[in-house]
Design a protein around this motif. Structure first.
Motif, mmCIF file in Angstrom:
data_model
loop_
_atom_site.group_PDB
_atom_site.id
_atom_site.type_symbol
_atom_site.label_atom_id
_atom_site.label_comp_id
_atom_site.label_asym_id
_atom_site.label_seq_id
_atom_site.Cartn_x
_atom_site.Cartn_y
_atom_site.Cartn_z
ATOM 1 N N LEU A 116 0.828 -1.209 0.000
ATOM 2 C CA LEU A 116 0.000 0.000 0.000
ATOM 3 C C LEU A 116 0.864 1.261 0.000
ATOM 4 C CD1 LEU A 116 -2.997 -0.782 2.391
ATOM 5 C CD2 LEU A 116 -3.057 -0.470 -0.087
ATOM 6 N N GLU A 117 1.911 1.276 0.832
ATOM 7 C CA GLU A 117 2.806 2.435 0.852
ATOM 8 C C GLU A 117 3.446 2.645 -0.512
ATOM 9 O OE1 GLU A 117 4.359 2.177 5.522
ATOM 10 O OE2 GLU A 117 5.496 1.255 3.888
ATOM 11 N N ARG A 118 3.860 1.565 -1.101
ATOM 12 C CA ARG A 118 4.518 1.635 -2.411
ATOM 13 C C ARG A 118 3.571 2.196 -3.468
ATOM 14 N NH1 ARG A 118 8.557 -2.990 -4.642
ATOM 15 N NH2 ARG A 118 9.001 -2.121 -6.710
ATOM 16 N N SER A 119 2.335 1.723 -3.458
ATOM 17 C CA SER A 119 1.359 2.164 -4.455
ATOM 18 C C SER A 119 0.996 3.633 -4.264
ATOM 19 C CB SER A 119 0.108 1.292 -4.380
ATOM 20 O OG SER A 119 0.431 -0.063 -4.628
ATOM 21 N N VAL A 120 0.800 4.041 -3.025
ATOM 22 C CA VAL A 120 0.479 5.443 -2.745
ATOM 23 C C VAL A 120 1.632 6.340 -3.162
ATOM 24 C CG1 VAL A 120 0.091 7.116 -0.887
ATOM 25 C CG2 VAL A 120 -1.174 4.952 -0.904
ATOM 26 N N PHE A 121 2.854 5.928 -2.847
ATOM 27 C CA PHE A 121 4.026 6.724 -3.205
ATOM 28 C C PHE A 121 4.143 6.870 -4.718
ATOM 29 C CE2 PHE A 121 8.462 7.439 -4.228
ATOM 30 C CZ PHE A 121 8.852 8.397 -3.298
ATOM 31 N N VAL A 122 3.971 5.766 -5.439
ATOM 32 C CA VAL A 122 4.096 5.789 -6.898
ATOM 33 C C VAL A 122 3.036 6.693 -7.520
ATOM 34 C CG1 VAL A 122 3.794 4.386 -8.981
ATOM 35 C CG2 VAL A 122 5.265 3.572 -7.129
ATOM 36 N N PHE A 127 3.598 10.100 -10.222
ATOM 37 C CA PHE A 127 2.675 10.440 -11.301
ATOM 38 C C PHE A 127 1.746 11.608 -10.975
ATOM 39 C CE2 PHE A 127 3.956 6.077 -12.129
ATOM 40 C CZ PHE A 127 4.335 6.166 -13.458
ATOM 41 N N GLY A 128 1.827 12.118 -9.750
ATOM 42 C CA GLY A 128 1.098 13.332 -9.411
ATOM 43 C C GLY A 128 -0.411 13.187 -9.313
ATOM 44 N N PHE A 129 -0.919 12.000 -8.990
ATOM 45 C CA PHE A 129 -2.359 11.831 -8.817
ATOM 46 C C PHE A 129 -2.832 12.579 -7.572
ATOM 47 C CE2 PHE A 129 -1.599 8.598 -11.863
ATOM 48 C CZ PHE A 129 -2.820 8.205 -12.407
ATOM 49 N N GLY A 130 -4.056 13.073 -7.605
ATOM 50 C CA GLY A 130 -4.635 13.713 -6.435
ATOM 51 C C GLY A 130 -4.936 12.686 -5.360
ATOM 52 N N PHE A 131 -5.023 13.149 -4.113
ATOM 53 C CA PHE A 131 -5.277 12.208 -3.021
ATOM 54 C C PHE A 131 -6.635 11.519 -3.166
ATOM 55 C CE2 PHE A 131 -1.809 14.278 -0.607
ATOM 56 C CZ PHE A 131 -1.175 13.130 -0.151
ATOM 57 N N ASP A 132 -7.600 12.184 -3.788
ATOM 58 C CA ASP A 132 -8.887 11.535 -4.014
ATOM 59 C C ASP A 132 -8.746 10.363 -4.982
ATOM 60 O OD1 ASP A 132 -8.221 13.323 -6.054
ATOM 61 O OD2 ASP A 132 -10.321 13.707 -6.580
ATOM 62 N N GLU A 133 -7.911 10.541 -6.025
ATOM 63 C CA GLU A 133 -7.680 9.464 -6.982
ATOM 64 C C GLU A 133 -6.870 8.326 -6.355
ATOM 65 O OE1 GLU A 133 -7.213 11.648 -11.212
ATOM 66 O OE2 GLU A 133 -5.815 12.340 -9.666
ATOM 67 N N VAL A 134 -5.877 8.690 -5.548
ATOM 68 C CA VAL A 134 -5.060 7.675 -4.875
ATOM 69 C C VAL A 134 -5.927 6.845 -3.933
ATOM 70 C CG1 VAL A 134 -3.122 7.293 -3.314
ATOM 71 C CG2 VAL A 134 -2.979 9.087 -5.056
ATOM 72 N N ALA A 135 -6.769 7.537 -3.168
ATOM 73 C CA ALA A 135 -7.641 6.847 -2.212
ATOM 74 C C ALA A 135 -8.574 5.868 -2.924
ATOM 75 C CB ALA A 135 -8.450 7.874 -1.420
ATOM 76 N N ALA A 136 -9.133 6.301 -4.046
ATOM 77 C CA ALA A 136 -10.026 5.426 -4.809
ATOM 78 C C ALA A 136 -9.269 4.221 -5.356
ATOM 79 C CB ALA A 136 -10.676 6.207 -5.949
ATOM 80 N N ALA A 137 -8.027 4.427 -5.744
ATOM 81 C CA ALA A 137 -7.241 3.347 -6.344
ATOM 82 C C ALA A 137 -6.862 2.273 -5.335
ATOM 83 C CB ALA A 137 -5.981 3.913 -6.997
ATOM 84 N N VAL A 138 -6.486 2.689 -4.115
ATOM 85 C CA VAL A 138 -6.006 1.706 -3.138
ATOM 86 C C VAL A 138 -7.081 1.291 -2.134
ATOM 87 C CG1 VAL A 138 -3.647 2.571 -3.360
ATOM 88 C CG2 VAL A 138 -5.101 3.437 -1.509
ATOM 89 N N GLY A 139 -8.258 1.915 -2.224
ATOM 90 C CA GLY A 139 -9.346 1.521 -1.343
ATOM 91 C C GLY A 139 -9.172 1.955 0.098
ATOM 92 N N ARG A 140 -8.566 3.117 0.309
ATOM 93 C CA ARG A 140 -8.384 3.673 1.652
ATOM 94 C C ARG A 140 -8.884 5.115 1.651
ATOM 95 N NH1 ARG A 140 -7.494 -0.949 2.161
ATOM 96 N NH2 ARG A 140 -5.923 -2.007 3.439
#
Length: 307
Positions: A116-122, A127-140
């Protein structure tokens, strides 16, 4: 655009996300293919193909990474990422982050992180994704993702070198290194290697490899100079080539098949680490792979003949 066109336009981005999470070209390609199957099989209308596909490839990569970690714990010898000759995704606005994050040194640092840390960092840092997009991607939640990013940054910064070389300096140093290697110039190599330089090989138990990492200027220089003439005697050649955005070389047998790669890590005006990948499972995407065991037997025979 139809689904196929949307997907193909985003394929370079999807591969680049998956590769940084997984450190494997073959696994990243499989993750991208599975992403297409899910996209193609979805009847739902998506508001953003980029958001949907990025989230899907991230989730698939997280699942693959979790299962891969068990295999890596049982891996024979040091584990190195599968070499990547060129990153298919380009973004001038984030070129520095993209280049840094694909290096073998950075990918090995990412190995210290949880999936999860790795995916959020990447997604966020590279890639500069917004936190809303990151949250949706990793399910947190977004708050949880911010905490994951804080921990990931801490781990990454702790492992990063204090001084890094610019691209031109790396290329010039690498050119001198490979010239000295061709000439068998031990003194020339000594001048280019850091005092605590390391030579690390990844054979995965499927090819001849170093029993352990070789350390120190003298040991590394003499090992390199002792092996290259023997390889040259049996018509093994090498061509300088960028490996994971860093200077390196591809070694080939007399038939042009890939034997192994070398990747150089340049820091503060010297070569700090030399990484060699000879595991045939990690080289197939570069072309036909040489029989490393047969090459090893020829090298030993050539050594006996020289005595």
């Amino acid at each position: 655009m139809n689904k196929v066109e949307e997907f193909e336009e985003l394929r370079p981005l999807l591969f680049s996300i998956a590769y940084r999470i997984l450190g494997s070209v073959s696994e990243a390609e499989d993750a991208v293919q599975e992403t297409w199957l899910r996209f193609d099989g979805s009847a739902a209308q998506v508001a953003s193909a980029k958001a949907f596909l990025s989230a899907t490839v991230t989730r698939i990569s997280i699942d693959v990474l979790r299962s891969a970690r068990v295999r890596r714990e049982e891996y024979v010898g040091p584990w190195l990422p599968e070499p990547l000759l060129s990153d298919p995704y380009e973004d001038p606005a984030r070129s520095a982050e993209l280049a840094d994050s694909v290096s073998m040194a950075a990918l090995l640092l990412l190995e210290r992180l949880s999936p999860l840390e790795r995916s959020v960092f990447v997604l966020r840092e590279v890639f500069g994704f917004g936190f809303d997009e990151v949250a949706a991607a990793v399910g947190r939640s977004e708050a949880a993702c911010r905490q994951l990013l804080v921990r990931a940054r801490r781990h990454m910064q702790a492992g990063r070198p204090r001084f890094e070389a610019d691209h031109q300096e790396r290329q010039e140093l690498a050119a001198r290194f490979f010239d000295a290697l061709k000439d068998g110039d031990v003194g020339g190599l000594r001048n280019l290697l850091a005092a605590d330089v390391q030579l690390v090989g990844d054979g995965g138990g499927k090819a001849p490899q170093l029993a352990k990492a070789v350390s120190g200027t003298e040991n590394v220089a003499r090992l390199l100079v002792s092996v290259l003439p023997l390889l040259a005697r049996i018509d093994v050649t090498f061509e300088p080539h960028e490996i994971n955005g860093q200077p390196g070389a591809i070694f080939r047998d007399r038939d042009g098949k890939v034997l192994h790669i070398l990747a150089l890590e340049v820091l503060d005006g010297q070569i700090q680490t030399i990484r060699s990948v000879i595991n045939p499972d990690k080289l197939g995407h570069l072309g036909p792979v040489a029989d490393a065991w047969a090459i090893d037997r020829e090298v030993k025979q050539a050594r006996r003949q020289m005595k």
